[in-house]
Design a protein around this motif. Structure first.
Motif, PDB file in Angstrom:
ATOM      1  N   PRO A  58       0.806  -1.227   0.000  1.00  0.00           N
ATOM      2  CA  PRO A  58       0.000   0.000   0.000  1.00  0.00           C
ATOM      3  C   PRO A  58       0.833   1.267   0.000  1.00  0.00           C
ATOM      4  O   PRO A  58       0.426   2.288  -0.560  1.00  0.00           O
ATOM      5  CB  PRO A  58      -0.840  -0.128   1.268  1.00  0.00           C
ATOM      6  N   THR A  61       1.571   3.039  -3.492  1.00  0.00           N
ATOM      7  CA  THR A  61       0.548   3.880  -4.114  1.00  0.00           C
ATOM      8  C   THR A  61       0.611   5.303  -3.584  1.00  0.00           C
ATOM      9  O   THR A  61       0.506   6.275  -4.344  1.00  0.00           O
ATOM     10  CB  THR A  61      -0.843   3.280  -3.890  1.00  0.00           C
ATOM     11  N   THR A  81      -4.338  -1.668  -4.037  1.00  0.00           N
ATOM     12  CA  THR A  81      -4.850  -1.875  -2.693  1.00  0.00           C
ATOM     13  C   THR A  81      -5.421  -3.286  -2.649  1.00  0.00           C
ATOM     14  O   THR A  81      -5.712  -3.881  -3.699  1.00  0.00           O
ATOM     15  CB  THR A  81      -5.915  -0.828  -2.315  1.00  0.00           C
ATOM     16  N   ASP A  82      -5.561  -3.821  -1.474  1.00  0.00           N
ATOM     17  CA  ASP A  82      -6.019  -5.196  -1.314  1.00  0.00           C
ATOM     18  C   ASP A  82      -7.519  -5.283  -1.616  1.00  0.00           C
ATOM     19  O   ASP A  82      -8.346  -4.801  -0.843  1.00  0.00           O
ATOM     20  CB  ASP A  82      -5.727  -5.656   0.116  1.00  0.00           C
ATOM     21  N   ILE A  88     -11.902  -1.828   2.156  1.00  0.00           N
ATOM     22  CA  ILE A  88     -11.350  -1.230   0.939  1.00  0.00           C
ATOM     23  C   ILE A  88     -11.954   0.142   0.633  1.00  0.00           C
ATOM     24  O   ILE A  88     -11.262   1.040   0.160  1.00  0.00           O
ATOM     25  CB  ILE A  88     -11.514  -2.182  -0.273  1.00  0.00           C
ATOM     26  N   THR A  91     -10.103   2.621   2.557  1.00  0.00           N
ATOM     27  CA  THR A  91      -8.736   2.729   2.045  1.00  0.00           C
ATOM     28  C   THR A  91      -8.700   3.590   0.783  1.00  0.00           C
ATOM     29  O   THR A  91      -7.828   4.457   0.627  1.00  0.00           O
ATOM     30  CB  THR A  91      -8.164   1.334   1.736  1.00  0.00           C
ATOM     31  N   LEU A  95      -6.744   7.186   0.177  1.00  0.00           N
ATOM     32  CA  LEU A  95      -5.836   7.452  -0.937  1.00  0.00           C
ATOM     33  C   LEU A  95      -6.271   8.700  -1.701  1.00  0.00           C
ATOM     34  O   LEU A  95      -5.442   9.539  -2.070  1.00  0.00           O
ATOM     35  CB  LEU A  95      -5.796   6.250  -1.884  1.00  0.00           C
TER      36      LEU A  95
END
Length: 283
Positions: A58, A61, A81-82, A88, A91, A95
């Motif tokens: 991560p 990114t 990302t996962d 998510i 996340t 970002l």
């Protein structure tokens, strides 16, 4: 804009890039920075680029977005990302709010390294893809030919998400074969929410002896399947340096698309990427 929709930047001294450990990749085992990219890209007439992830971490990114925030060439970032992380959505929001977050245009995962050819159809992966769509991002597919059927099914299940196939799905150019790759590519192209990249082809060919004639059948199949308005050019620099320099990759792509009309070529080299990724010119 003339867009290079696929390149990388990395520094093995700053972040682990274990995929570079293969002996044949020794020429790539050094830092490649924006300062290295700018001269050949500008010389080739490139106005904007899409910077793409290389490792499943991560932190990378965030670093790529920070580069995009200040780099005069980078118009978009495809990060990692996962997909299987239940958090998510949060996340992706984090970002987007980080420095350069407005340049985040897509997500990808190294599906090509997953032993399960149907990995993308796992419930947790499909849930993550739906979150990517809800965030307004694109999903880049880095897959091998045997993974094309699962990717096609994912595109069918998630019509709200745009999928972009990196490197034409890695056709077996060095072996001179088309099937089953071509059939899988055409099936994916039949989904209207898909596009493809003319990228990474010189390294799927014989690195030392490739010719335009080796690449042409695969490019023609892709253009026939997707059409120029769903096809984008990408250099795959610096990986391409294993087989060709930046100028040769660009000139080869221009020659391989020389049979298109002006509007179609403009699509491949700019307007398709600008539309699909929602790019705006770098500052």
């Amino acid at each position: 804009m003339i867009v290079d929709a696929h390149h990388h930047l990395w520094d093995p001294a700053a972040r682990d890039h274990s995929w570079l450990d293969a002996p044949e990749l020794a020429p790539l085992r050094r830092a490649f920075t924006a300062d290295d990219l700018h001269p050949p890209a500008r010389a080739a007439g490139i106005d904007a680029t899409v910077l793409v992830q290389t490792v499943t971490e991560p932190g990378e990114t965030t670093e790529l977005l920070a580069i995009a925030a200040t780099d005069p060439l980078v118009a978009g970032v495809v990060g990692w990302t996962d997909l299987t992380d239940p958090g998510i959505t949060d996340t992706l929001a984090a970002l987007a709010s980080s420095p350069g977050g407005d340049r985040l245009v897509g997500i990808r995962h190294q599906i090509q390294l997953e032993p399960d050819p149907a990995w993308i159809l796992r419930p947790e992966a499909l849930r993550g893809l739906a979150a990517v769509a809800e965030t307004g991002l694109v999903y880049d597919l880095v897959i091998t030919p045997d993974q094309l059927p699962a990717a096609t099914e994912a595109a069918a299940r998630l019509p709200q998400l745009t999928f972009v196939l990196d490197h034409l799905g890695k056709p077996p150019i060095a072996h001179g074969r088309a099937e089953p790759w071509a059939g899988g590519l055409r099936a994916l192209a039949a989904r209207p929410n898909t596009a493809c990249k003319l990228s990474g082809l010189v390294t799927e060919a014989d690195w030392a002896h490739w010719t335009l004639a080796d690449l042409r059948p695969y490019v023609e199949i892709a253009l026939d399947a997707f059409g120029p308005r769903r096809t984008v050019f990408g250099s795959d620099w610096p990986v391409c340096l294993l087989a060709a320099d930046y100028a040769d990759v660009v000139s080869s792509a221009r020659e391989l698309t020389s049979g298109l009309d002006d509007e179609e070529r403009a699509a491949v080299f700019g307007t398709t990427a600008t539309r699909v990724y929602g790019l705006r010119p770098p500052d």
